[in-house]
Design a protein around this motif. Structure first.
Motif, PDB file in Angstrom:
ATOM      1  N   SER A 132       0.854  -1.181   0.000  1.00 36.39           N
ATOM      2  CA  SER A 132       0.000   0.000   0.000  1.00 36.39           C
ATOM      3  C   SER A 132       0.895   1.237   0.000  1.00 36.39           C
ATOM      4  O   SER A 132       2.115   1.141   0.147  1.00 36.39           O
ATOM      5  CB  SER A 132      -0.888   0.006   1.234  1.00 36.39           C
ATOM      6  OG  SER A 132      -0.105   0.289   2.362  1.00 36.39           O
ATOM      7  N   TYR A 133       0.264   2.407  -0.161  1.00 42.73           N
ATOM      8  CA  TYR A 133       1.044   3.643  -0.170  1.00 42.73           C
ATOM      9  C   TYR A 133       1.866   3.776   1.109  1.00 42.73           C
ATOM     10  O   TYR A 133       3.046   4.125   1.081  1.00 42.73           O
ATOM     11  CB  TYR A 133       0.105   4.844  -0.328  1.00 42.73           C
ATOM     12  CG  TYR A 133       0.819   6.167  -0.263  1.00 42.73           C
ATOM     13  CD1 TYR A 133       1.484   6.662  -1.377  1.00 42.73           C
ATOM     14  CD2 TYR A 133       0.850   6.919   0.915  1.00 42.73           C
ATOM     15  CE1 TYR A 133       2.171   7.860  -1.327  1.00 42.73           C
ATOM     16  CE2 TYR A 133       1.519   8.113   0.969  1.00 42.73           C
ATOM     17  CZ  TYR A 133       2.176   8.579  -0.145  1.00 42.73           C
ATOM     18  OH  TYR A 133       2.852   9.766  -0.083  1.00 42.73           O
ATOM     19  N   TRP A 134       1.219   3.474   2.247  1.00 33.12           N
ATOM     20  CA  TRP A 134       1.911   3.653   3.529  1.00 33.12           C
ATOM     21  C   TRP A 134       2.996   2.610   3.730  1.00 33.12           C
ATOM     22  O   TRP A 134       4.031   2.893   4.305  1.00 33.12           O
ATOM     23  CB  TRP A 134       0.910   3.613   4.695  1.00 33.12           C
ATOM     24  CG  TRP A 134      -0.055   4.759   4.574  1.00 33.12           C
ATOM     25  CD1 TRP A 134      -1.370   4.671   4.247  1.00 33.12           C
ATOM     26  CD2 TRP A 134       0.238   6.139   4.729  1.00 33.12           C
ATOM     27  NE1 TRP A 134      -1.913   5.921   4.193  1.00 33.12           N
ATOM     28  CE2 TRP A 134      -0.957   6.843   4.489  1.00 33.12           C
ATOM     29  CE3 TRP A 134       1.389   6.850   5.041  1.00 33.12           C
ATOM     30  CZ2 TRP A 134      -1.031   8.225   4.557  1.00 33.12           C
ATOM     31  CZ3 TRP A 134       1.318   8.234   5.115  1.00 33.12           C
ATOM     32  CH2 TRP A 134       0.115   8.900   4.870  1.00 33.12           C
ATOM     33  N   GLN A 135       2.726   1.397   3.254  1.00 34.96           N
ATOM     34  CA  GLN A 135       3.762   0.366   3.336  1.00 34.96           C
ATOM     35  C   GLN A 135       4.985   0.777   2.526  1.00 34.96           C
ATOM     36  O   GLN A 135       6.122   0.592   2.944  1.00 34.96           O
ATOM     37  CB  GLN A 135       3.216  -0.964   2.823  1.00 34.96           C
ATOM     38  CG  GLN A 135       2.372  -1.689   3.856  1.00 34.96           C
ATOM     39  CD  GLN A 135       1.764  -2.948   3.290  1.00 34.96           C
ATOM     40  OE1 GLN A 135       1.424  -2.992   2.102  1.00 34.96           O
ATOM     41  NE2 GLN A 135       1.604  -3.948   4.123  1.00 34.96           N
ATOM     42  N   ASP A 136       4.703   1.332   1.342  1.00 36.42           N
ATOM     43  CA  ASP A 136       5.779   1.801   0.479  1.00 36.42           C
ATOM     44  C   ASP A 136       6.610   2.860   1.216  1.00 36.42           C
ATOM     45  O   ASP A 136       7.835   2.799   1.238  1.00 36.42           O
ATOM     46  CB  ASP A 136       5.146   2.366  -0.808  1.00 36.42           C
ATOM     47  CG  ASP A 136       6.115   3.199  -1.605  1.00 36.42           C
ATOM     48  OD1 ASP A 136       7.287   2.828  -1.668  1.00 36.42           O
ATOM     49  OD2 ASP A 136       5.668   4.220  -2.171  1.00 36.42           O
ATOM     50  N   LEU A 137       5.918   3.799   1.876  1.00 31.91           N
ATOM     51  CA  LEU A 137       6.623   4.845   2.633  1.00 31.91           C
ATOM     52  C   LEU A 137       7.439   4.229   3.757  1.00 31.91           C
ATOM     53  O   LEU A 137       8.593   4.585   3.970  1.00 31.91           O
ATOM     54  CB  LEU A 137       5.616   5.834   3.227  1.00 31.91           C
ATOM     55  CG  LEU A 137       5.209   7.051   2.409  1.00 31.91           C
ATOM     56  CD1 LEU A 137       4.426   8.005   3.283  1.00 31.91           C
ATOM     57  CD2 LEU A 137       6.406   7.763   1.814  1.00 31.91           C
ATOM     58  N   ARG A 138       6.843   3.310   4.487  1.00 31.01           N
ATOM     59  CA  ARG A 138       7.450   2.769   5.682  1.00 31.01           C
ATOM     60  C   ARG A 138       8.615   1.821   5.379  1.00 31.01           C
ATOM     61  O   ARG A 138       9.656   1.880   6.018  1.00 31.01           O
ATOM     62  CB  ARG A 138       6.362   2.050   6.510  1.00 31.01           C
ATOM     63  CG  ARG A 138       6.845   1.123   7.601  1.00 31.01           C
ATOM     64  CD  ARG A 138       7.457   1.891   8.750  1.00 31.01           C
ATOM     65  NE  ARG A 138       8.022   0.972   9.720  1.00 31.01           N
ATOM     66  CZ  ARG A 138       9.189   0.371   9.611  1.00 31.01           C
ATOM     67  NH1 ARG A 138       9.908   0.576   8.529  1.00 31.01           N
ATOM     68  NH2 ARG A 138       9.630  -0.434  10.543  1.00 31.01           N
ATOM     69  N   TYR A 139       8.408   0.924   4.379  1.00 31.04           N
ATOM     70  CA  TYR A 139       9.402  -0.128   4.167  1.00 31.04           C
ATOM     71  C   TYR A 139      10.373   0.158   3.029  1.00 31.04           C
ATOM     72  O   TYR A 139      11.382  -0.526   2.901  1.00 31.04           O
ATOM     73  CB  TYR A 139       8.701  -1.471   3.925  1.00 31.04           C
ATOM     74  CG  TYR A 139       7.933  -1.937   5.138  1.00 31.04           C
ATOM     75  CD1 TYR A 139       8.607  -2.402   6.266  1.00 31.04           C
ATOM     76  CD2 TYR A 139       6.545  -1.854   5.185  1.00 31.04           C
ATOM     77  CE1 TYR A 139       7.923  -2.795   7.391  1.00 31.04           C
ATOM     78  CE2 TYR A 139       5.842  -2.248   6.311  1.00 31.04           C
ATOM     79  CZ  TYR A 139       6.537  -2.719   7.413  1.00 31.04           C
ATOM     80  OH  TYR A 139       5.859  -3.092   8.535  1.00 31.04           O
TER      81      TYR A 139
END
Lengths: 220, 220
Positions: A132-139
């Motif tokens: 997801s967008y946030w996963q992309d940001l986080r990982y």
């Protein structure tokens, strides 16, 4: 013979304790403002990156003000502005507020640079793997971009640590203010300033060297 | 909550004085930058090419300037030297403090700039019949100048912002003058708000001028 009163007394070992306490206060106010400011700054950096022109017209100019006005003016201004809107802040709180915003304004551009350091194909790859967008940001973005700008962030943090000396103008007794007080009493400016300077140096130099070595290591 | 009456009239009345003080701020910042560039260049070259006590001196200068607060450096020139019976005027304190700081920061930028020029270029120009001086002034310096142009601009802005510390050593530049007026009229917020605007304008003018100059200088 008239008894004479001396207003001055020499530098005593217990004054070192006084300086040490003040040094702790310097570290406390720095750690507090740097950590809150960094979190805020990362959020601002993300807003600057994602906000495109809308952020460029709103957030960016506001953050820019804090970089274009001397910190000492900001401190005096805020310290005298708070009572106007009914806030009674002590020097420490005012110092933390301004140092935090100041840190945030500096970290924002660093964080934005960090996000930009991760190029688009990498992020598209992450998204097409189902993140997801946030996963992309986080990982993806955080580890890679964070690594790219970590040395710059260390520079900002050390800068704020050194600039925390300016809170003395509001009367907060941090290291430099404490040494000023001691100088007035002992009249030994060179000795006391050397001790204070040595403390700042001992704190800042190893960290900056460490950041520089990390930068070299990661560049390979 | 909002029972504070803003009084802008005294500020407006002393605006000419403030603007004059702003010129003093600019003057001391520009002087410190000119001296800082010359000394910084020497420090960078020493750190790149020399050994022995000179190298030690240059390294100490750079590390001290970069790892202690600017305010500490100002205090050192202001009070620290008093231990040796050396009492400088506020103008000299600020000028020397700023020069010390700018030279240290610029030296690192220059060093990075020089290191970015490959050795082979010097060898090539030497083998084309240039002497060392010609190789440096015609091949190396123009390229280094491009690299350090942006950092120099930033340092100029910092010099202006840092000169506000003069307020704490009794120098009547823009901040000192503001404090002088503010403490006479107790319109602290109003005075410092106007001063903040003046600083902001100065910084924007410097950045604008530098950008204009860059388009003229780096057309090719």
């Amino acid at each position: 013979m008239e008894p004479t009163i001396s207003f001055f007394s020499g530098f005593a070992p217990k004054d070192l304790l006084f300086l040490g306490e003040a040094a702790l206060r310097t570290m406390w106010i720095s750690i507090l403002s740097i950590s809150i400011g960094t979190v805020l700054g990362v959020v601002f950096g993300w807003v600057l990156y994602e906000g495109k022109w809308a952020a460029a017209l709103t957030v960016a100019p506001i953050l820019d003000v804090f970089r274009s006005v001397p910190l000492i003016i900001q401190l005096v201004l805020f310290y005298n502005f708070a009572p106007i809107i009914g806030l009674n802040l002590d020097p420490f709180a005012s110092g933390v507020v301004i140092l935090t915003i100041y840190t945030a304004s500096l970290v924002a551009s660093v964080a934005r640079g960090g996000i930009e350091a991760v190029d688009a194909p990498m992020r598209r790859a992450a998204r097409s793997l189902g993140m997801s967008y946030w996963q992309d940001l986080r990982y993806v973005v955080l580890p890679i971009g964070g690594r790219a700008v970590f040395p710059a962030w260390v520079g900002v943090a050390l800068g704020v640590m050194k600039d925390s000396a300016l809170v003395s103008v509001l009367g907060y007794v941090e290291l430099l203010k404490a040494s000023q007080i001691l100088i007035t009493r002992t009249q030994e400016p060179f000795l006391i300033l050397s001790i204070a300077g040595a403390f700042y140096f001992a704190l800042s130099y190893p960290i900056s060297r460490y950041a520089a070595s990390l930068e070299r290591k990661w560049a390979q | 909550m909002f029972d504070y009456n803003f009084h802008w009239r005294p500020v407006m009345k002393s605006l000419p004085d403030l603007l004059e003080a702003a010129l003093l701020t600019l003057q001391v910042a520009v002087l410190a930058m000119i001296l800082g560039i010359v000394i910084g260049l020497c420090l960078a070259l020493i750190r790149l090419h020399m050994r022995g006590p000179l190298l030690w001196l240059a390294s100490t200068w750079v590390e001290l300037a970069r790892n202690t607060p600017a305010l500490f450096q100002l205090f050192f020139f202001g009070f620290g030297l008093g231990s040796f019976g050396l009492h400088l005027s506020p103008y000299m304190i600020v000028l020397m403090g700023l020069t010390f700081n700018c030279a240290g920061y610029l030296a690192e930028n220059f060093r990075g700039g020089f290191q970015a020029i490959p050795d082979t270029q010097i060898r090539a120009s030497r083998s084309l019949g240039m002497n060392a001086w010609q190789a440096y002034t015609r091949i190396v310096i123009p390229q280094v100048f491009r690299i350090v142009y942006h950092p120099i601009t930033n340092q100029m802005v910092w010099a202006v912002l840092m000169s506000s510390l003069g307020m704490l050593v009794g120098f009547r530049e823009l901040s000192g003058e503001t404090q002088f007026f503010a403490s006479r009229t107790f319109r602290i917020f109003e005075y410092f708000a106007v001063t903040a605007v003046i600083y902001y304008v100065i910084v924007k003018l410097i950045l604008g001028a530098s950008r204009l100059l860059a388009t003229r200088l780096f057309r090719y």
